[in-house]
Write a protein that holds these residues in place. Sequence first.
Motif, PDB file in Angstrom:
ATOM      1  N   ASP A  51      31.020 -16.623   0.339  1.00  0.00           N
ATOM      2  CA  ASP A  51      32.216 -16.202  -0.393  1.00  0.00           C
ATOM      3  C   ASP A  51      32.272 -16.987  -1.704  1.00  0.00           C
ATOM      4  O   ASP A  51      31.420 -17.852  -1.959  1.00  0.00           O
ATOM      5  CB  ASP A  51      33.480 -16.431   0.449  1.00  0.00           C
ATOM      6  CG  ASP A  51      33.605 -17.838   0.991  1.00  0.00           C
ATOM      7  OD1 ASP A  51      33.160 -18.779   0.303  1.00  0.00           O
ATOM      8  OD2 ASP A  51      34.154 -18.017   2.093  1.00  0.00           O
ATOM      9  N   PRO A  52      33.280 -16.736  -2.555  1.00  0.00           N
ATOM     10  CA  PRO A  52      33.360 -17.465  -3.820  1.00  0.00           C
ATOM     11  C   PRO A  52      33.466 -18.975  -3.661  1.00  0.00           C
ATOM     12  O   PRO A  52      32.896 -19.726  -4.481  1.00  0.00           O
ATOM     13  CB  PRO A  52      34.623 -16.890  -4.475  1.00  0.00           C
ATOM     14  CG  PRO A  52      34.721 -15.499  -3.931  1.00  0.00           C
ATOM     15  CD  PRO A  52      34.244 -15.609  -2.517  1.00  0.00           C
ATOM     16  N   PHE A  95      29.392 -10.075  -1.245  1.00  0.00           N
ATOM     17  CA  PHE A  95      30.250  -9.617  -2.344  1.00  0.00           C
ATOM     18  C   PHE A  95      30.197  -8.095  -2.422  1.00  0.00           C
ATOM     19  O   PHE A  95      29.652  -7.518  -3.359  1.00  0.00           O
ATOM     20  CB  PHE A  95      29.812 -10.257  -3.669  1.00  0.00           C
ATOM     21  CG  PHE A  95      29.956 -11.755  -3.672  1.00  0.00           C
ATOM     22  CD1 PHE A  95      31.130 -12.349  -4.093  1.00  0.00           C
ATOM     23  CD2 PHE A  95      28.921 -12.571  -3.234  1.00  0.00           C
ATOM     24  CE1 PHE A  95      31.274 -13.722  -4.092  1.00  0.00           C
ATOM     25  CE2 PHE A  95      29.054 -13.953  -3.235  1.00  0.00           C
ATOM     26  CZ  PHE A  95      30.244 -14.528  -3.658  1.00  0.00           C
ATOM     27  N   GLU A 111      33.561  -6.012  -6.348  1.00  0.00           N
ATOM     28  CA  GLU A 111      32.779  -7.244  -6.281  1.00  0.00           C
ATOM     29  C   GLU A 111      31.347  -6.962  -6.739  1.00  0.00           C
ATOM     30  O   GLU A 111      30.894  -5.815  -6.724  1.00  0.00           O
ATOM     31  CB  GLU A 111      32.827  -7.821  -4.872  1.00  0.00           C
ATOM     32  CG  GLU A 111      34.229  -8.300  -4.507  1.00  0.00           C
ATOM     33  CD  GLU A 111      34.307  -8.928  -3.114  1.00  0.00           C
ATOM     34  OE1 GLU A 111      33.355  -8.781  -2.312  1.00  0.00           O
ATOM     35  OE2 GLU A 111      35.342  -9.568  -2.822  1.00  0.00           O
ATOM     36  N   VAL A 248      32.056 -13.005  -9.908  1.00  0.00           N
ATOM     37  CA  VAL A 248      32.350 -12.775  -8.481  1.00  0.00           C
ATOM     38  C   VAL A 248      33.321 -11.616  -8.285  1.00  0.00           C
ATOM     39  O   VAL A 248      33.611 -11.230  -7.146  1.00  0.00           O
ATOM     40  CB  VAL A 248      32.901 -14.050  -7.803  1.00  0.00           C
ATOM     41  CG1 VAL A 248      31.832 -15.122  -7.757  1.00  0.00           C
ATOM     42  CG2 VAL A 248      34.151 -14.566  -8.496  1.00  0.00           C
ATOM     43  N   GLY A 249      33.837 -11.042  -9.359  1.00  0.00           N
ATOM     44  CA  GLY A 249      34.726  -9.894  -9.245  1.00  0.00           C
ATOM     45  C   GLY A 249      35.025  -9.322 -10.606  1.00  0.00           C
ATOM     46  O   GLY A 249      34.895 -10.003 -11.628  1.00  0.00           O
TER      47      GLY A 249
END
Length: 528
Positions: A51-52, A95, A111, A248-249
Amino acid sequence: MINDSKAVTSITDHPAGFRGRFSTGDAERLRFSGASGILQILPAAVAVPQDPDDLQLLVRWAASNDISLVPRGAGTGMPGGNLGSGVMIDLIPAFRGVGPVDEVMAEVHVEPGVTLSELNRTCEAAGFHFPVDPSSGDRCTLGGMIANNSAGAHSVKYGATRDWVQSLDVILADGSAGRLIRGEKPPAILRPILDRMDGMLRHDQHIIQAEWPDVRKNSSGYAVREYLASRDAIDLIIGSEGTLALIVGARLRLAPLPVGRGVALVEFSELPAIGEAVKELLPLEPATCELLDSTFLELVRSADSNLDYSLPPGLEGVLLVEVEGDSEADVRSQLDLVAKAMAPLAERVALATDPDRQRAFWDLRHAASPIIAERAGGRVSMQFIEDGVVPIARLPDYIRLLRTLLDRYDLPAVIFGHAGDGNLHVNPLVDVSAPRWQDTLNALLTEVAQAVASLGGTLSGEHGDGRLRAPLLQIIWGSDMVERFRVVKESFDPQGILNPGVIIPLPGQKPLESLGVYPKPPLLHSPH
């Protein structure tokens, strides 16, 4: 000064507390050592963050240990921007999120590991699509598209990825995270970075504007012109190929799905007429304006393929012009305008509104790749001069220069591309059993760069510089502009841990130094 010349060859300590997968095994590293382009580099390790937060930990560990990081999506990028000797970060598995479509704002959050086709399948139910369409849409990820400022066949109408990005969630080179929103003040973590470079860029703003290539799209260098115009740091991150921050997004704008489409296939017997035709077509705002050069047409014709559309001999090129409309009548009206504009310039104009007929026209565009693979005759297809872009008025000159240089170096090739943007793709077939064939590629690449510079263009319209074109930036941009690019890189990434050797070259870096291994085919240059 960035210490970016050190190649990472081994990793002995895993990042403490990292919850994702971290592998130094040969099989995992080999899987990430190549891409769809011609370069190949074995990473020291492969990290798959969960994850981030996991990714932030990885970046902080890399910064503390002076280890380079190479962000990676689907590996479809052509010039090697997704390759490196440090830690490869696989940004697909964790992601994969796509938010609900905001039908009022026509936006969606996505993502970076989501592919373009996956995004569009989600959006189609709400009547929208992401209109930027690279040909690798079934495989390429949105993270990669943002990193490269990707475009595609419909860029003549919809532009490149930058035009559709509203916000970015990023992790910077020190591991800090923030959100950049178009039109809003940058987050506090970004202000010291921008302060380091803004003085120089603003002092040189008039020079940058005057010297910037007059092309319709560009994915080379850093977008300092766009940043100075918008004052949005988001414009610098887009197209920076993972060298300034990790994405990341993103929140993306969407376009309504067109109600109807139609296609005109326009044939030309003279090269200058193609350039004139493009200038006449652009005010009509077509959705596509694709060029199939004579090299392309001769290949398709010689293959005796089962296409539903026959091509007469002697053509210099064909334009595939697609229009979009709100109704069948609207589509027909637009096609009639195209036909009227092309009549004085073209040998023949064929129109298609029926889906099967349109598909037959597009089959012509898609026919070359399998034919190249089948008819290479022992040569290897190597796309190393594959993304140059020039001003529309210089497009015929660029085609002539390419044909002349390819003939001089005895390299058969197929030329096609996005004529409406002055962006051409070139697919040379290389005899890897010929003596010193690597030297031939280096010499041709340099001459093409010099030719593109003389025409006022850049080496990348939509694929990015990567490692392949980074050492050639000075030919295109000049030393002063390259120094401005370097200030941007050093402001964001003073240690040089984010994708070193991409866009800004490492000391002594050569364009084809990481060329993959190509065994000599047994049938070429046989002593018998």
